[in-house]
Design a protein around this motif. Structure first.
Motif, PDB file in Angstrom:
ATOM      1  N   SER A 138       8.679  22.438   5.304  1.00 44.90           N
ATOM      2  CA  SER A 138       8.577  21.797   6.585  1.00 44.90           C
ATOM      3  C   SER A 138       7.123  21.097   6.851  1.00 44.90           C
ATOM      4  O   SER A 138       6.868  20.197   7.465  1.00 44.90           O
ATOM      5  CB  SER A 138       8.684  22.821   7.681  1.00 44.90           C
ATOM      6  OG  SER A 138       7.449  23.620   7.672  1.00 44.90           O
ATOM      7  N   GLU A 156       6.638  19.202  -3.168  1.00 47.84           N
ATOM      8  CA  GLU A 156       7.952  19.575  -2.713  1.00 47.84           C
ATOM      9  C   GLU A 156       8.847  18.824  -3.847  1.00 47.84           C
ATOM     10  O   GLU A 156       8.843  17.596  -4.204  1.00 47.84           O
ATOM     11  CB  GLU A 156       8.182  19.304  -1.059  1.00 47.84           C
ATOM     12  CG  GLU A 156       9.576  19.024  -0.813  1.00 47.84           C
ATOM     13  CD  GLU A 156      10.124  20.698  -0.930  1.00 47.84           C
ATOM     14  OE1 GLU A 156       9.465  21.686  -0.491  1.00 47.84           O
ATOM     15  OE2 GLU A 156      11.173  20.827  -1.376  1.00 47.84           O
ATOM     16  N   THR A 258      12.955  26.009  -7.751  1.00 46.61           N
ATOM     17  CA  THR A 258      14.109  25.436  -8.660  1.00 46.61           C
ATOM     18  C   THR A 258      13.250  24.594  -9.427  1.00 46.61           C
ATOM     19  O   THR A 258      12.221  24.569  -9.718  1.00 46.61           O
ATOM     20  CB  THR A 258      14.964  24.851  -7.610  1.00 46.61           C
ATOM     21  OG1 THR A 258      14.315  23.753  -6.991  1.00 46.61           O
ATOM     22  CG2 THR A 258      15.629  25.539  -6.833  1.00 46.61           C
TER      23      THR A 258
END
Ligand code: SAM
Length: 261
Positions: A138, A156, A258
């Protein structure tokens, strides 16, 4: 002539009266708008103060893990000023100051305020530090860091989240946050070394590129462990001679780091 003046006066008087009515309307409605928005700010400010109290309670409850009864006042000051509601979807604004993680879309979450506060505190930041964050999400954690240090870099992996956070940083005028979309496992070589690194997703191991990009004397906070059970929040310290030590802080639960490393 008298008729003309009379007519002019009538027109002038009508125009003046219209202007007067409009000005009055503006005067009445403008302060109303201002006070509505400041009332909203005040409500969020009060909710934020309550959130800070909840964090303080949790810190006291977990003091055996943290080796302290209270966090750095500067960190708590940042927690009490950053508008967390702006970092969650608008339909969750009312929940933004509960001491909980919240969904932010794409299967991701904004971390629990208590976790944000302790991770920030344990980095032992100084005002001229350069900090790398892996997992912008966020953008809230980056905004907290930006209140405490000179420069924050944040990466990100999910493009829409990365772009949305970048827009928010601009909108909220955070000039000392640089963010990009990419796989944070590899760090951000061109801005390395960093005084501190914070990883906000659970890794199976401490990424080697991040250890390399940490300055001697620097600290890294990272949750390490399996994605299916709770992980251990680690404080990693690089000594001046490059020697690495790790300290387990407490069990946590993060979404996975990931990427195809
Ligand atoms: N720090 C965030 C905040 O303040 O909202 C919360 C982070 S959320 C718990 C973890 C974030 O890490 C997710 O947005 C996820 O997409 C991101 N992430 C996972 N693996 C990543 C990777 N390899 N590189 C960069 N970001 C990653």
């Amino acid at each position: 002539m008298h008729y003309f003046l009379n007519k002019l006066n009538k027109h002038t008087i009508r125009a003046c009266l219209t202007l007067l009515v409009l000005s009055c309307l503006l005067l009445v409605s403008y302060p109303a708008q201002v006070s509505a928005s400041s009332q909203e700010d005040l409500n969020y400010m009060q909710k934020r103060q309550h959130m800070v109290r909840l964090i303080e309670d949790d810190v006291r409850r977990t003091s055996v893990y943290l080796d302290k009864e209270a966090l750095d006042p500067k960190v708590m000051q940042a927690m009490s000023t950053v508008p967390r509601h702006k970092f969650v979807p608008e339909n969750r604004w009312d929940d933004a100051y509960q001491n909980n993680p919240l969904p932010i879309g794409h299967g991701q979450t904004i971390s629990q305020p208590y976790i944000v506060a302790i991770m920030t505190d344990l980095l032992k930041l100084s005002e001229h530090d350069k900090v790398l964050e892996i997992g912008t999400g966020s953008g809230y954690q980056a905004a907290i860091l930006a209140k405490l240090v000179d420069q924050v870099y944040s990466i990100e992996i999910i493009k829409p989240l990365g772009l949305q956070a970048a827009r928010l940083f601009k909108q909220l005028d955070y000039k000392n946050i640089s963010s990009k979309v990419g796989d944070g496992y590899y760090g951000w070589e061109e801005h390395a070394p960093f005084d501190a690194i914070i990883v906000t997703a659970a890794a199976s191991h401490i990424p080697h590129p991040l250890i390399k990009q940490l300055k001697p004397g620097g600290h890294m906070m990272i949750p390490v462990g399996s994605h299916f059970i709770t992980q251990q929040l680690l404080l990693v310290t690089k000594a001046e001679d490059g020697h690495i030590t790790t300290k387990q802080i407490l069990p946590v639960r993060f979404v996975p780091l990931t990427g195809d490393h």
